[in-house]
Design an enzyme around this catalytic site. Structure first.
Site, mmCIF file in Angstrom:
data_model
loop_
_atom_site.group_PDB
_atom_site.id
_atom_site.type_symbol
_atom_site.label_atom_id
_atom_site.label_comp_id
_atom_site.label_asym_id
_atom_site.label_seq_id
_atom_site.Cartn_x
_atom_site.Cartn_y
_atom_site.Cartn_z
ATOM 1 N N ARG A 211 0.836 -1.203 0.000
ATOM 2 C CA ARG A 211 0.000 0.000 0.000
ATOM 3 C C ARG A 211 0.873 1.256 0.000
ATOM 4 O O ARG A 211 0.565 2.245 -0.681
ATOM 5 C CB ARG A 211 -0.943 -0.015 1.212
ATOM 6 C CG ARG A 211 -2.095 -1.008 1.068
ATOM 7 C CD ARG A 211 -3.112 -0.839 2.175
ATOM 8 N NE ARG A 211 -2.647 -1.347 3.459
ATOM 9 C CZ ARG A 211 -2.891 -2.568 3.919
ATOM 10 N NH1 ARG A 211 -3.598 -3.431 3.190
ATOM 11 N NH2 ARG A 211 -2.439 -2.953 5.096
ATOM 12 N N PHE A 227 -11.338 -5.133 -5.877
ATOM 13 C CA PHE A 227 -11.428 -5.849 -4.612
ATOM 14 C C PHE A 227 -10.869 -4.948 -3.503
ATOM 15 O O PHE A 227 -9.987 -5.336 -2.731
ATOM 16 C CB PHE A 227 -10.650 -7.171 -4.656
ATOM 17 C CG PHE A 227 -10.963 -8.035 -5.850
ATOM 18 C CD1 PHE A 227 -12.072 -8.872 -5.855
ATOM 19 C CD2 PHE A 227 -10.152 -8.011 -6.975
ATOM 20 C CE1 PHE A 227 -12.360 -9.671 -6.955
ATOM 21 C CE2 PHE A 227 -10.421 -8.809 -8.078
ATOM 22 C CZ PHE A 227 -11.529 -9.644 -8.073
ATOM 23 N N ASP A 249 -15.791 -3.061 -5.075
ATOM 24 C CA ASP A 249 -15.851 -4.264 -4.241
ATOM 25 C C ASP A 249 -17.301 -4.744 -4.236
ATOM 26 O O ASP A 249 -18.231 -3.947 -4.416
ATOM 27 C CB ASP A 249 -15.375 -3.967 -2.812
ATOM 28 C CG ASP A 249 -14.984 -5.226 -2.054
ATOM 29 O OD1 ASP A 249 -13.777 -5.513 -1.978
ATOM 30 O OD2 ASP A 249 -15.878 -5.925 -1.549
ATOM 31 N N SER A 250 -17.494 -6.039 -4.008
ATOM 32 C CA SER A 250 -18.851 -6.589 -3.989
ATOM 33 C C SER A 250 -19.523 -6.437 -2.635
ATOM 34 O O SER A 250 -20.718 -6.703 -2.501
ATOM 35 C CB SER A 250 -18.822 -8.077 -4.374
ATOM 36 O OG SER A 250 -18.046 -8.814 -3.436
ATOM 37 N N ASP A 300 -6.253 -7.089 -6.197
ATOM 38 C CA ASP A 300 -5.951 -7.762 -4.925
ATOM 39 C C ASP A 300 -7.148 -8.624 -4.529
ATOM 40 O O ASP A 300 -7.857 -8.328 -3.569
ATOM 41 C CB ASP A 300 -5.649 -6.715 -3.848
ATOM 42 C CG ASP A 300 -5.181 -7.355 -2.552
ATOM 43 O OD1 ASP A 300 -4.676 -8.493 -2.593
ATOM 44 O OD2 ASP A 300 -5.338 -6.724 -1.493
ATOM 45 N N CYS A 340 -3.043 -14.443 -2.858
ATOM 46 C CA CYS A 340 -2.789 -14.966 -1.511
ATOM 47 C C CYS A 340 -3.189 -16.433 -1.434
ATOM 48 O O CYS A 340 -3.413 -16.968 -0.348
ATOM 49 C CB CYS A 340 -3.547 -14.147 -0.461
ATOM 50 S SG CYS A 340 -5.340 -14.152 -0.665
#
Length: 396
Positions: A211, A227, A249-250, A300, A340
């Site tokens: 970040r 995301f 984002d959802s 991400d 990830c």
């Protein structure tokens, strides 16, 4: 104490200090042991090898506490190991003054199945294996002693516990909720952290350094953050002088927190921020159809492949989002792409991103391989495939 006897030749991984003992390596258990009990691990010829936590329902039948077969696993053991893990972070200059910090990183700190993240005066524990679950009381006492934190909350609610025959557990282990929302300072920005209902332990600490890198790269760039969760990358891009930041984002609640985080930082230009609640895959197609382009795209996503069994489906998903990420970039634009997923190895992830660039019809090169910060160490003997992988790419 019960003995866990290995099959002939199956002691080689322990000689290399790998802490997992798989079911296929086990000849049998001599004596009785309950889940989480400490057992003596011995080679086929009876040679003592280690002390480990027994887990009869998992494919990982035992996780090694100590490769010293004579070491006693007791409260004092956890006091020593946890104190060492905390001190390991204290001498790293880049970690000083960080409100959000990983204190214990499981096997890499010699404490299998134990994660401890610190947010200000609060610590969040995740106990994901039978051994760490059994030693909960000793772990809490040792963490409190090593940190002096007033609050410890347990977030042992990950699906991996079911593989160990354990049910999800959450709740306060020390102290209780503060009257006000928990807010941390990360590299000059204030961020709310929901340790009770947020993802993982409340925040993605493993992206802290990336970040900050976004902040350093964002000046004058039209930025797309996919995301975005609670807006960590988005706010750092604004702090770095991005010309605009579109975040998608959802999760409506995550976006609401992101907006709150922006309000916590009045020094940022909120007029440059746009938030969209949408399915990211569909939204990327919509942006392409609308002819939108960006100078910096951040991908991400959540974990697509928790294990190798999901790798093929995950690879397709990673390829899809990276194809659109490349297609949405202006010439000279930057793509920050992350995984990830434990089921996707670092080399495999690079192949996926490279294939996506070809499919997108662009030439690109890797400027930097991105990884987790130094408070997320990876032991030399332990697979790094489980941990964060990332690439910073530039298109011609």
């Amino acid at each position: 104490m019960a003995q866990l006897v290995l099959l002939p030749g199956k002691d080689r991984s322990l000689a290399r200090r790998h802490p997992w003992i798989f079911a296929a390596s086990v000849d049998g258990l001599r004596g009785r042991a309950r889940p989480g009990d400490t057992v003596d691990v011995v080679a086929a010829n009876g040679r003592p090898l280690a002390k480990a936590a027994w887990s009869p329902e998992s494919k990982i039948r035992a996780r090694v506490w100590s490769f010293d077969a004579n070491e006693i696993i007791d409260d004092a053991f956890f006091k020593r190991r946890i104190q060492a893990a905390v001190q390991r972070r204290q001498w790293m200059p880049e970690l000083r003054g960080q409100d959000g910090l990983r204190l214990i990183h499981g096997e890499s700190d010699g404490l299998p199945g134990l994660i401890a993240d610190r947010y200000g005066d609060s610590v969040v524990l995740q106990l994901t294996a039978t051994g760490s679950d059994k030693w909960r009381r000793a772990i809490v006492a040792a963490v409190q002693r090593a940190t002096g934190c007033a609050r410890i909350y347990e977030r042992s609610d990950s699906d991996v516990r079911r593989l160990e025959g354990l049910e999800p557990v959450s709740g306060w282990l020390l102290g209780d909720a503060a009257d006000e929302a928990l807010v941390i300072d990360e590299n000059g920005l204030r961020l709310k952290v929901d340790i009770v209902a947020g993802h993982k332990t409340g925040f993605y600490l493993d992206q802290r350094d990336n970040r900050l890198l976004t902040r350093e790269l964002a000046a004058g760039r039209a930025t797309l953050n996919c995301f975005c969760y609670t807006g960590g990358f988005s706010l750092q891009a604004l702090a770095g002088g991005a010309s605009s930041v579109l975040s998608v984002d959802s999760s409506g609640p995550a976006l609401a927190t992101a907006v709150d985080n922006l309000q916590l930082n009045p020094q940022l230009d909120a007029s440059r921020a746009e938030w969209r609640e949408a399915d990211v895959f569909s939204f990327l197609r919509e942006l392409k159809s609308d002819g939108r382009c960006f100078d910096l795209v951040i991908l991400d996503p959540p974990k697509f492949a928790p294990s190798g069994a999901h790798a093929a489906a995950a690879a397709r998903a990673y390829r899809d989002i990276n194809v659109f990420g490349f297609r949405l970039l202006n010439p000279g634009g930057l793509l920050m792409s992350y995984s990830c997923s434990g089921g996707i190895r670092r080399e495999h992830f690079q192949e996926i991103v490279a294939d996506a660039a070809v499919a997108a019809g662009c030439d690109a090169r890797i400027l930097r391989r991105l990884a987790a910060p130094p408070d997320h160490p990876v032991a030399l003997h332990f697979s790094e495939g489980e941990y964060l992988k990332g690439l910073l790419c530039q298109v011609d």
